[in-house]
Structure formats: structure tokens, C-alpha cells
Design an enzyme around this catalytic site. Sequence first.
Site: not given
Length: 222
Positions: A134, A152
Site C-alpha cells: 500500500k 487501503d
Amino acid sequence: MEKKRSGGGKRAVDPGAIRPGEMMRLLDGAYKGRRIELDFKTPLDLLIATILAAQCTDERVNRVTAALFKKHKTSSDYLRVPVEKLEEEIRPTGFYRNKARAIVNCCRALEEDFDGKVPRRMDDLASLPGVGRKTANVILGHAFGTPGVVVDTHVTRVAARLGLTREIDPNRIEQDLMRLVPRDRWTAVSHALVLHGRYVCKARKPACGECVLSELCPRIGV
Ligand code: SF4
């Protein structure tokens, strides 16, 4: 004639009726040109900001980094400052002891393995302590202009509600979204999903009546 819906509520899900291309196009258009909300000038700034953003609002991180980034411009700057002082400097972002340790570990790895420079490749970025896909995709996409799909908590929730994925593992969600969107729009569309989840398709009360996807969204789980 079918009544036009203006608010929230469950819809029966017909997977064949889901039009991901159109949804992605609308979303992309709705948030076009919107920058990442963390302030930064260099890839290192963005790396530090993403560490500080865990469990903290971007607004608060920006208040802290406004002073922090003036004092520390290189990874060696962060290693020179006593860790207790660094903890004080980042304290308002919460979990400051863990975050200070994460910054020190990351900067040490940058110094030892990458000549103090933030690497530009996913594998190298993901090798840094505390940096997962991420964060790596945030840095690739927003600091280096290399397309990447950021997954996310907002992207996970919105993609599921829209029926864009049935996966719960972030890596698999990333793969699903990569298949739906042209490579050159990966960063922009995933950023649009982040913003849409943050401001419209919120966890508790999605504002379906104000949503650009209202007519297309199957509202899975809402
Ligand atoms: S994407 Fe829009 S219509 Fe769908 S659940 Fe979220 S806010 Fe509601």
C-alpha cells in the site's frame, strides 16, 4: 417505469448488471486532478508522511510535517536527531514512539541499502522495514509517477460495495482493480476510490443520495 432512487438502501445484486468500466470512468472524472492530501516535496517526505498517517488524519500529519520537513531533509538527518527528540516532534500524530522507531528503521535501511535515496522499484520499496505494498504504491504513484493501485481501508470498502471485487485480501483486491482500469489510470482511480470512501461512501453512513455512482452502484452490504 422504475422509480428513480435518491437515497440509500439495499439493492438486489445482479452481477451481470455491474458496469465497472462506467463506474471507474465516472469516479475518475469526479475526482480528476485531486492531489494526495498529504503534503510533501520529496519522495522521502512522502515516505515519512505515510508512516505518520497511520491512525491519524492527513490534516494533523500536515501540521506536524510543516515543521518536520524543514528540519530533516535527508534520511541521515532523521538518524542524527536523538530518538527522544524525534518522538516529541511527531507526538501529535499519535503512537509516536512506534512511529519514531519506524522512521529510524526505515531511514537506516535507506542509508545502508540505497545510498540514502528512496528506491523507485516496488520490490525495493517493499523491502524497507514497515513498508507494504500500500505505502509502496502511494510513493510510486504520487512521488514517482509510476502507476500503482493503492488499497487501503476506504478502497477495500468502496470496491466491495460497488461489486468491483469479492476479495478481502488487499493484494487480490489490487489485482482485481488493476484488471478493471487502464494502467495509466491506476493511481488516479485508486486515489479517487480513497477520496470517495473518505468523503462520500463513508463506513457508517454512505451518502448515496449525493453519490456520482448512485444509479449504477449495487450497494453491496449497505
Ligand atoms: S458508492 Fe455511492 S451509491 Fe454506492 S454505497 Fe457508496 S455512496 Fe452509496
